[in-house]
Scaffold this motif. Structure first.
Motif, short mmCIF file in Angstrom:
data_model
loop_
_atom_site.label_atom_id
_atom_site.label_comp_id
_atom_site.label_asym_id
_atom_site.label_seq_id
_atom_site.Cartn_x
_atom_site.Cartn_y
_atom_site.Cartn_z
N SER A 72 0.78 -1.29 -0.15
CA SER A 72 0.02 0.00 0.08
C SER A 72 0.77 1.27 -0.02
O SER A 72 0.65 2.19 -0.60
N SER A 90 2.07 2.89 -3.93
CA SER A 90 1.48 4.25 -3.99
C SER A 90 2.38 5.27 -4.83
O SER A 90 3.44 5.44 -5.14
N THR A 134 0.20 8.73 1.20
CA THR A 134 -0.63 7.66 1.55
C THR A 134 -0.29 7.28 3.09
O THR A 134 -1.07 7.02 3.77
#
Length: 175
Positions: free
Chosen positions: A152, A156, A162
């Motif tokens: 994640s 990104s 993020t």
């Protein structure tokens, strides 16, 4: 912060982990070394994280001492949770909760497993595996203490943004 390298040679791992330890020290971040008790000891890291096929908790405690953090991957196994609790580890990691490209064959943990693990004893729990901004709310009311992120963040387009978004969400949970 956890340093994890499954492919580098020991000398390269030591160079990377040393640089990361220096950065963590400068920024007041605790460093956990994955799978490598000796490297953790050498760096005087905050602790070590052990998986199913790594050294055991007793060896880690003996080498690192009583004040270092020892975490254990329990995947989706309540037996591993019980063993970890009996060994008085400092935290356990459960997951993968969601599909993940980092470990595509990782055992899947469910919220039911997490709830059963919570009933075994009072031990801090880390949720891992495929956690995204889109699915993190699924874990909100499950009394986890921490989340682990790889894809994640690093996949990104804007890692800093993020990371800030995850931090905002987690602060609202009062972890």
């Amino acid at each position: 912060m956890q340093y994890r390298s499954k492919t580098l040679k020991p000398k390269q791992k030591k160079i990377q982990a040393t640089a990361l330890k220096e950065l963590c020290d400068r920024t007041n971040v605790q460093l956990i070394i994955n799978d490598d008790i000796e490297l953790s000891k050498h760096l005087d890291a905050f602790g070590v994280h052990l998986g199913k096929y790594d050294d055991n908790v007793d060896k880690a405690r003996k080498l690192l001492g009583p004040d270092k953090c020892i975490g254990v991957s329990c995947y989706n196994s309540l037996n591993r949770v019980k063993e970890a609790y009996e060994k008085q580890v400092d935290y356990i990691a459960l997951g993968a909760f969601f599909p993940t490209k980092t470990k595509p064959n990782a055992p899947r943990a469910t919220l039911d497993i997490l709830r059963q693990a919570r009933s075994i004893g009072n031990i801090p729990m880390v949720a891992i595996g495929g956690i995204t901004l889109e699915n993190i709310e699924t874990l909100k009311n499950e009394q986890i203490n921490c989340i682990a992120l790889v894809s994640s963040l690093f996949n990104s387009d804007n890692i800093e943004l993020t990371a800030k978004q995850f931090c905002t969400i987690l602060k609202s949970w009062n972890l």
